[in-house]
Design an enzyme around this catalytic site. Structure first.
Site, PDB file in Angstrom:
ATOM      1  N   HIS A  46       0.831  -1.223   0.000  1.00  0.00           N
ATOM      2  CA  HIS A  46       0.000   0.000   0.000  1.00  0.00           C
ATOM      3  C   HIS A  46       0.857   1.262   0.000  1.00  0.00           C
ATOM      4  CE1 HIS A  46      -3.310  -2.717   1.368  1.00  0.00           C
ATOM      5  NE2 HIS A  46      -2.325  -3.255   2.055  1.00  0.00           N
ATOM      6  N   SER A  89      14.890  22.233 -15.662  1.00  0.00           N
ATOM      7  CA  SER A  89      13.739  23.100 -15.859  1.00  0.00           C
ATOM      8  C   SER A  89      14.222  24.438 -16.391  1.00  0.00           C
ATOM      9  CB  SER A  89      13.003  23.304 -14.531  1.00  0.00           C
ATOM     10  OG  SER A  89      12.256  24.503 -14.568  1.00  0.00           O
ATOM     11  N   LYS A 110      16.007  22.120 -10.424  1.00  0.00           N
ATOM     12  CA  LYS A 110      15.307  20.910 -10.850  1.00  0.00           C
ATOM     13  C   LYS A 110      16.184  19.939 -11.622  1.00  0.00           C
ATOM     14  CE  LYS A 110      11.011  20.604 -11.077  1.00  0.00           C
ATOM     15  NZ  LYS A 110      10.127  19.726 -10.315  1.00  0.00           N
ATOM     16  N   GLU A 155       9.376   9.022 -16.679  1.00  0.00           N
ATOM     17  CA  GLU A 155       7.982   9.423 -16.892  1.00  0.00           C
ATOM     18  C   GLU A 155       7.494   9.008 -18.278  1.00  0.00           C
ATOM     19  OE1 GLU A 155       7.240  13.550 -14.835  1.00  0.00           O
ATOM     20  OE2 GLU A 155       9.292  13.434 -15.530  1.00  0.00           O
TER      21      GLU A 155
END
Ligand code: ARG
Length: 459
Positions: A157, A278, A284, A291
């Site tokens: 979980h 970024s 970043k 992704e």
């Protein structure tokens, strides 16, 4: 002007819209090499069986090599009016060698031709997928070996469950990708029957030798039923199904890498080579490759559903619907190969942060199960009671704002008076993982055994 291939019964050529909806040359040019390989095998067989003179067959086989070099050299002029790769190649062959080109299509049809070409193409992609998976597995094995002993939290979980080893977690993916590899191998074994010579649908009256062409093209045998041979796209669907499951595995792993590389987890550091920055936020470092891998499942699964939908309800044998098989498979294959290569690169390059993994492993009462097991073993409590006592100890620690090893012996004895000093020996995460020695368990000895078995398997 009517069509050069079938103009006999036509007075007029096609409407421009007809041509646009009918043409597949925009994408099936990717089958050029397979088409020419298949035609060369067919021509050789026609000569062997005496259906064609060896002189004509030689001219055809040589001419086809010229066409191939034009296509590969980028000088070939593809024509939409010629609809597909098969007719583009044949028309050009005619320009090069003249009359014998018209004899190549003896005893075959575009229906068995396209099924053969496409099978050859999918077969190559299966081999590429297996190679890509093997490279990824080797990268995972290297990670597992380096961190066979390192402790990290295991989750259920996405809540801390029990400590596991980094090596164990890596090896879980090795098992998944290993099954993907064998799914592709199974599909390859089943699909390896040659459609060529099934002709339009019924076979042919020419004395062709289908065993010879099957063998020349690396198939195990000719497909047994000519109707099935030209209608079957199971092989493409099996490829897409195996690709979907594999992409699903890639996507789960990608999701973990996205989580693990966040500032909140810091379990892994991805390399600069597989990260992006970024344009506004200077701090970043984004896990874009992970992704995108996570997202690729969408188009691969989509291709699977699309082709299933194209094929469902089609009466035997060939229908033009089946021309819609290729783009789906091309796109799915391209993106699967890219995802596999990107994942392999990320895994090879990434650094697991041992200290962060261990710190996380110790938090969240991850050894509560070890404590309950100790109460069973050392004090003879029934497991259900041990579970209850441990729950009370966790609540106490939570109240105090410490972890289980942070409780004193007397605090523990307030919950159960029989608890002894040696309980502390089971509360450490290293003891916890070392004790999980059941076959396939997370103990470093078991993880090393898993790694050893995989190394033997890959050789
Ligand atoms: N371009 C067609 C395809 O990809 C080739 C087969 C055409 N056969 C036919 N009977 N029209 O499926």
């Amino acid at each position: 002007q009517s069509n050069a291939m079938w103009g006999g019964r036509f007075a007029a050529g096609p409407d421009a819209i007809m041509e646009a909806i009918n043409a597949s040359i925009g994408f099936d040019r990717r089958l050029a090499r397979q088409d020419i390989e298949g035609s060369r095998a067919h021509a050789a067989m026609l000569a062997e069986t005496g259906i064609l003179s060896s002189k004509d067959a030689e001219a055809i086989r040589e001419g086809l090599l010229t066409v191939l070099s034009e296509i590969e050299g980028g000088t070939f002029a593809f024509s939409t009016a010629l609809e597909d790769i098969h007719m583009n190649v044949e028309a050009r062959l005619k320009e090069i060698i003249g009359e014998p080109a018209g004899r190549l299509h003896t005893g075959r049809s575009r229906n068995d031709q396209v099924a053969t070409d496409f099978k050859l193409w999918v077969r190559d992609q299966i081999d590429a997928a297996v190679a890509g998976l093997e490279a990824l597995i080797r990268a995972l094995l290297a990670q597992a070996e380096a961190g066979a002993e390192w402790v990290m939290p295991g989750f259920t979980h996405l809540q801390t469950a029990q400590p596991v080893t980094w090596g164990h977690h890596m090896m879980a993916y090795v098992e998944m990708f290993g099954r993907d590899m064998s799914r592709f191998a199974d599909a390859r074994a089943r699909m390896n029957e040659c459609p060529l010579g099934a002709a339009a649908l019924a076979g042919t009256s020419f004395p062709i030798d289908r065993h010879a062409t099957a063998q020349a093209l690396g198939f195990d045998r000719p497909a047994a039923n000519s109707l099935d041979a030209v209608s079957d796209r199971d092989f493409a669907l099996e490829f897409l199904s195996a690709a979907s499951i594999c992409a699903m595995h890639l996507s789960r792993f990608a999701e973990e890498l996205v989580i693990w590389s966040s500032a909140q987890f810091r379990f892994v550091t991805l390399s600069d080579r597989f990260s992006t920055g970024s344009s506004i936020m200077p701090q970043k470092k984004n896990p874009d490759a992970a992704e995108l891998i996570r997202a690729k499942i969408g188009r691969i699964f989509g291709a699977n559903v699309a082709l299933m939908t194209v094929m469902k309800g089609l009466p035997l044998a060939y229908s033009k619907d089946m021309q819609e098989d290729k783009e789906q498979v091309f796109d799915a294959a391209d993106n699967l190969m890219l995802a596999l290569a990107a994942m392999e690169g990320m895994v090879r390059d990434m650094t697991a942060n041992r200290a962060a993994l261990e710190a996380a492993a110790a938090s969240g009462f991850s050894t509560a199960t070890d404590l309950a097991d100790w109460l069973v073993r050392a004090l003879g409590l029934p497991f259900r009671e041990a579970h209850h006592v441990t729950g009370a100890l966790v609540a106490l620690a939570e109240q105090k704002g410490c972890d289980l090893p942070g409780l004193s012996l007397s605090e523990m004895q307030q919950v159960h008076s029989d608890i002894r000093e040696d309980v502390f020996s089971v509360l450490g995460v290293h003891n916890s993982v070392a004790s999980r020695v059941s076959y396939g368990g997370t103990a470093p000895t078991q993880v090393r055994a898993q790694i050893g078995r995989w190394k033997d398997r890959l050789g």
